[in-house]
Write a protein that holds these residues in place. Structure first.
Motif, PDB file in Angstrom:
ATOM      1  N   SER A  68       0.857  -1.182   0.000  1.00  0.00           N
ATOM      2  CA  SER A  68       0.000   0.000   0.000  1.00  0.00           C
ATOM      3  C   SER A  68       0.894   1.234   0.000  1.00  0.00           C
ATOM      4  O   SER A  68       2.067   1.145   0.338  1.00  0.00           O
ATOM      5  CB  SER A  68      -0.868   0.068   1.257  1.00  0.00           C
ATOM      6  N   ARG A  69       0.319   2.349  -0.351  1.00  0.00           N
ATOM      7  CA  ARG A  69       1.030   3.633  -0.330  1.00  0.00           C
ATOM      8  C   ARG A  69       2.392   3.523  -1.030  1.00  0.00           C
ATOM      9  O   ARG A  69       3.387   4.084  -0.574  1.00  0.00           O
ATOM     10  CB  ARG A  69       1.199   4.126   1.113  1.00  0.00           C
ATOM     11  N   CYS A  81      -4.954  -1.964   7.791  1.00  0.00           N
ATOM     12  CA  CYS A  81      -3.754  -2.680   8.239  1.00  0.00           C
ATOM     13  C   CYS A  81      -3.124  -2.077   9.486  1.00  0.00           C
ATOM     14  O   CYS A  81      -2.534  -2.797  10.281  1.00  0.00           O
ATOM     15  CB  CYS A  81      -2.744  -2.819   7.113  1.00  0.00           C
ATOM     16  N   ARG A 120      -2.504   5.048  11.391  1.00  0.00           N
ATOM     17  CA  ARG A 120      -3.823   5.533  10.957  1.00  0.00           C
ATOM     18  C   ARG A 120      -4.929   4.730  11.622  1.00  0.00           C
ATOM     19  O   ARG A 120      -5.592   3.909  10.994  1.00  0.00           O
ATOM     20  CB  ARG A 120      -3.916   5.449   9.436  1.00  0.00           C
TER      21      ARG A 120
END
Ligand SMILES: Cc1cc2nc3c(=O)[nH]c(=O)nc-3n(C[C@H](O)[C@H](O)[C@H](O)COP(=O)(O)OP(=O)(O)OC[C@H]3O[C@@H](n4cnc5c(N)ncnc54)[C@H](O)[C@@H]3O)c2cc1C
Ligand code: SF4
Ligand code: SF4
Lengths: 616, 385
Positions: A330-331, A353, A381
């Protein structure tokens, strides 16, 4: 306006001279400050067919609309043109005014002289005025040749297809069944529950995932309105809202043999879920070292590890320390991460996650107090209610946090073979970019979500996918569970990364939307679809080669003067009115209602008509 | 080079009284709140906490930062995670004190109150033993302290003790200097800088003026109390080490004579703050006194008892009670000596050395950096030209 009207293509020549009313709006100055509206009205009176031409400060106001209604009655108007703002804003308003005076709403045209004249040419009032006159003239031409149309009405099948039997699919099915709508729930695997079977203790409740799966499953199993088809896939789908024809292939039924069934549904809900990201071989030493796992693997490890000891055990080893690495898959950053096989970088955040890692880290610290836990993140997050507590608790439980930058991900090496500890090097931005080195016995990669597989449906229904490959809603805020194909809805992680709570909220919304689509016996579609003039059609079939919409156009055998002939036939439910067929028909036998070729001709004539010699 | 991670470091600091170090989420609130942070070049106190979290033992030993903190407690009050940064700074100072001490005794005393008390008792008994074995004749019809405990003998003992204490304290100071100036790299610093900065050491030793900069919490008053205590302490040392012959006399001077006035001043300067601090610790009045380690109590109690027995010697002497004077004199020394021997090099008292030294070393570092920069500049200008 009955159904018969819309199937008749009127002769190009109108039986009587039309009486058109032209209404010019000042838009409170928005238009009249640039365009000389009074002059426009004066000139428009000269256009053939125009019976009335008036100016109003706000056409959309009640008095403005009343003027139209009154004129329709008193002046015996049979066509109306309003020259004002964009039809996006007020087309429905003026159609309503026309309908209230018992006129067919499709005998109305709107001309946008605000955005296209006064705003676009505000430094050229003369030019803007002239352009307004031309556009109105074209619209008068077009509307003069318009025929009354009616919305297309088709039967609405009160039955929903739900694709995917994960939490989203089960929720949609249960909610729809509760409203009395029959559901066919298609699941490709041999059980309902989706990813719940791969999860362990769920954040933020701590509930066991299989318990939630069992609870939801029993609810759908108990409902006779839900037909559950396991081990099955949708192989064919066509149709339109209220009328989707679906072919389902699978080994359901008592025989257990592979069979195919067909059914008609009014709505399709895509609850096809996500795929967890699978790291490349060697990515953070994955698949190269036995103790590099993903969060998915680690969930099953936690679920199967019953013996509570001082340390966690894995494949006979005592694990003294674990490092979790966030944002794997991700990212991703261009130039830093390797794109997937499809050339795609997952630049988005997978959203679940972070809390997953903290949830797992906490479980380790609580159950195996002598296993140390390190957490390497870009950000924490933990955005949901009750998620932040996992972060605080993880700190309290002694989890040590490190922060890396997305373009400098940590490295995992095992210089001394599979039995040696793993070495992690991280540039830690909580330590002002200090290079730190840790030795750990296990690395857990927090894998994100990638778009789930549902090719058949996506291809056949032409569903749009976003840049991230997930199915894309029409509008993220205003229409969050609808997709641009009418009658198809989105539920859960087929659309974007979501946790279960969000998944179920989205599924609930999709169920409500689906339910709303069943409020009428019939579905109404816009009348702007192709129509065949059977007298002119010679059955060449060229049109068919151009049509991109499966089933919208077909050649059928009919009897003509005792002969069997081939004629084109339009399925108004599937035709989108694009006009590709119109352009190729050698005999001009096919036309799009409301946008016929003779109307275009009239528009062109209107545009070039020299209505105001003085201004040219 | 990648910093090696010592996962046990935070546990170690916890052993020195660190609390809730794990709770720090590195938000930096403490850094913005702390008025001393600027002097660290930014980052203090979070940087110290981070070094502990990430197990950077050698980096922690190389930093002077914990000595910047005078414990106003503002960071702890404002920490959103209740991570108690001020207490971590306190614990780091204890940890560093223990690390500067090469004997390992400091660590032992900090971590075990029993060991510290035992050591004090042992030294106390040793002093008592010396008196039992070697005291002079006890004149009983009038007070002749100098006959019972001849001033030259006591003075000799004082000097031996001072030499021993100084040795350990200076050894600690040397280690602190060596680590914090970058070990061998310190030889690159011009000796002139070391000499130029010496006044800094003494200014801060005698004034602790930095303290006034620290925080919002009555720091002015606390600074004055502390200054009083230091003046009492230094008075006591001066009277005992340098002026003993003048101070310990059998002749009773009128009370306004300097040696008596100075003695009274030292007594008050020791008694008032110690009592005040003990009450504050007991009631947990101020942030600094929220958490008390055994070493904090021992320090205060010993200082209090020293001053108390000292003034009692004077009372009995002036009151003409020979036996009581001799007895309380022995008790006085059996408390004062172990207090100094144990506390000065190996426990809390050592900060009288380390605090001004840290400021001195900061000064040296900054001056060295300035000098380097000045040396670099013309060179780079040349390149540019
Ligand atoms: C490691 C990890 C841990 C997580 N932990 C938590 C947690 O603790 N708490 C939480 O709230 N969320 C958690 N999540 C998120 C959670 O898994 C998802 O929110 C949830 O599974 C989404 O449900 P879904 O129904 O949209 O998709 P899925 O669970 O993926 O279900 C989709 C279903 O559709 C089926 N399907 C797919 N395509 C087809 C097709 N073409 N035809 C027929 N069937 C098809 C699949 O077989 C599957 O059964 C976690 C996610 C991960 C990756
Ligand atoms: S949720 Fe956390 S771990 Fe997952 S992609 Fe987003 S920031 Fe990374
Ligand atoms: S000690 Fe508290 S205020 Fe300071 S960085 Fe940590 S959490 Fe923030």
């Amino acid at each position: 306006m009955d159904n018969k009207d819309e199937n008749v293509v009127r002769d190009a020549a109108m039986p009587t001279t039309p009486r058109v009313g032209v209404y010019i709006c000042r838009c409170g100055g928005n238009i009249s400050d640039v365009v000389d509206t009074e002059h426009v009205a004066e000139i428009c009176r000269l256009i053939p067919g125009v019976a009335v031409s008036k100016v109003h400060t706000f056409m959309c106001s009640d008095p403005g609309q009343q003027t139209i209604s009154d004129d329709i009655k008193q002046e015996k108007l049979d066509r109306v043109v309003v020259a004002s703002c964009s039809p996006f804003l007020h087309e429905l308003t003026f159609r309503g005014a026309v309908v209230r005076s018992k006129m067919n709403p499709y005998l109305y045209e709107q001309v946008n002289i605000r955005e296209q004249c006064s705003w676009a040419h505000k430094h050229d009032p003369r030019g803007a005025t002239a352009k307004a006159i031309q556009l109105i003239s074209a619209a008068v031409g077009k509307v003069s040749r318009a025929t009354p149309l009616a919305k297309i009405r088709l039967p609405n099948h009160r039955r929903a297809l739900v694709v995917g039997g994960g939490p989203a699919g089960m929720k949609v099915a249960a909610d729809l069944a509760a409203c009395g709508i029959s559901v066919v729930l298609v699941e490709q695997s041999d059980r309902l529950g989706g990813k719940l079977h791969t999860l362990n203790r769920l954040f933020p409740t701590g509930q066991a995932a299989i318990q939630l799966a069992a609870k939801m499953e029993s609810q759908v199993l108990a409902d006779p309105k839900i037909e559950i088809l396991l081990n099955s896939k949708v192989t064919k789908v066509s149709g339109f809202i209220g009328n989707f024809e679906v072919g389902i292939h699978g080994n359901f039924g008592p025989s257990g043999k592979t069979t195919e069934i067909h059914t008609t549904v009014g709505v399709i809900v895509m609850a096809t879920g996500f795929k967890p990201y699978v790291p490349r071989e060697g990515e953070f030493n994955y698949k190269k070292h036995p103790t590099v796992l993903t969060t998915v693997d680690f969930n099953s490890l936690l679920a199967t590890q019953n013996t509570e000891g001082r340390t966690l055990h894995y494949e006979g080893r005592s694990i003294g320390s674990i490092a979790f690495i966030h944002c794997v898959g991700s990212r991703q950053v261009d130039g830093v991460h390797t794109p997937g096989p499809d050339g795609r970088l997952n630049t988005y955040c997978s959203r679940v996650c972070c809390t997953t890692v903290l949830n797992q880290a906490l479980q380790v610290r609580q159950r195996f107090p002598e296993t140390r836990v390190y957490d390497l993140h870009q950000d924490i997050r933990t955005y949901g209610r009750g998620h932040e507590e996992y972060y605080t608790d993880a700190s309290r439980a002694g989890v040590v946090f490190f922060r890396y930058h997305g373009d400098e991900p940590p490295t995992v090496t095992n210089a001394n073979g599979p039995t040696s500890p793993l070495r992690i090097n991280v540039k830690d931005y909580l330590s002002w970019g200090e290079e730190l080195e840790l030795e750990v016995d296990m690395v857990v990669l927090a894998v994100g979500m990638t778009a789930g597989p549902c090719e058949t449906l996506v291809d056949q229904l032409k569903l749009p996918r976003g840049e991230d490959d997930f199915l894309q809603e029409i509008h993220p805020k205003l229409r969050p569970v609808e997709i641009s194909v009418n009658g198809v809805l989105l539920a859960g992680t087929s659309q974007a990364p979501m946790n279960i709570q969000e998944t179920l909220a989205a599924a609930g919304a999709a169920a409500v939307k689906a339910r709303a689509m069943f409020t009428t016996e019939e579905v109404e579609l816009n009348p702007y679809v192709a129509q065949v003039d059977t007298h002119l059609c010679e059955g060449s079939g060229v049109c068919l080669t151009q049509c991109e919409y499966d089933g919208a156009l077909a050649m059928v055998e009919t009897q003509e003067n005792g002969h069997s002939v081939r004629k084109a036939q339009v399925n108004p439910g599937l035709c989108v009115g694009c006009g590709a067929c119109v352009a190729v028909c050698p005999t001009q036998a096919i036309n799009v209602s409301g946008w016929r070729i003779d109307q275009y001709d009239a528009m062109v004539d209107g545009l070039v008509r020299d209505v105001e010699p003085a201004m040219v | 080079m990648a910093g090696k991670f010592n996962p046990d470091l935070h546990l170690d600091i916890t052993g020195f009284g660190g609390k809730d170090i794990d709770m720090c989420m590195n938000c930096g609130t403490c850094t913005t709140i702390c008025p001393m942070s600027e002097d660290s070049g930014g980052g203090f106190p979070r940087r110290v906490i981070r070094l502990i979290q990430t197990g950077q033992q050698s980096k922690l030993e190389e930093t002077l930062d914990p000595w910047l903190c005078y414990y106003c407690g503002d960071c702890t009050t404002n920490c959103p995670r209740q991570a108690n940064p001020a207490e971590t700074m306190m614990a780091s100072r204890r940890y560093l004190t223990a690390r500067y001490d090469f004997t390992g005794l400091a660590k032992l005393f900090y971590k075990s109150a029993v060991a510290e008390i035992l050591a004090i008792i042992l030294v106390g008994l040793f002093v008592t033993g010396l008196f039992v074995a070697f005291h002079g004749p006890m004149v009983l019809n009038k007070v002749e302290l100098n006959t019972f405990a001849p001033v030259h003998a006591v003075e000799l003992g004082d000097w031996i003790m001072a030499a021993v204490l100084s040795f350990f304290l200076l050894a600690g100071a040397a280690r602190m200097t060596w680590w914090t100036l970058g070990r061998k790299k310190m030889f690159r610093i011009s000796p002139l800088i070391f000499i130029q900065q010496i006044p800094v050491f003494f200014v801060h030793l005698f004034t602790q003026k930095r303290w006034k900069k620290c925080g919002s919490h009555h720091s002015g008053i606390r600074w004055m109390k502390h200054l009083l205590l230091v003046s009492g302490y230094l008075s006591m040392l001066t009277l005992v080490l340098i002026l003993l012959r003048w101070f310990q006399t059998d002749k009773i001077y009128p009370f306004y004579y300097p040696q008596r006035l100075w003695g009274y001043y030292a007594t008050i300067a020791l008694l008032y703050p110690t009592v005040d601090f003990m009450i504050s610790r007991w009631r947990r009045k101020e942030p600094i006194h929220l958490f008390s380690e055994a070493s904090d109590w021992i320090f205060l109690v010993m200082l209090f008892l020293t001053a108390l027995t000292g003034i009692m010697v004077n009372i009995f002497r002036v009151g003409g009670l020979p036996m009581a004077t001799y007895l309380i004199y022995v008790i006085h020394l059996s408390i004062a000596v172990p207090m100094l021997v144990v506390e000065v090099p190996f426990s809390k008292w050592s900060h009288i050395m380390y605090r001004p030294l840290s400021i001195y070393l900061y000064g040296v570092k900054q001056a060295a950096t300035r000098a380097n920069r000045a040396a670099d500049e013309p060179a780079s200008e040349k390149v540019a030209a």
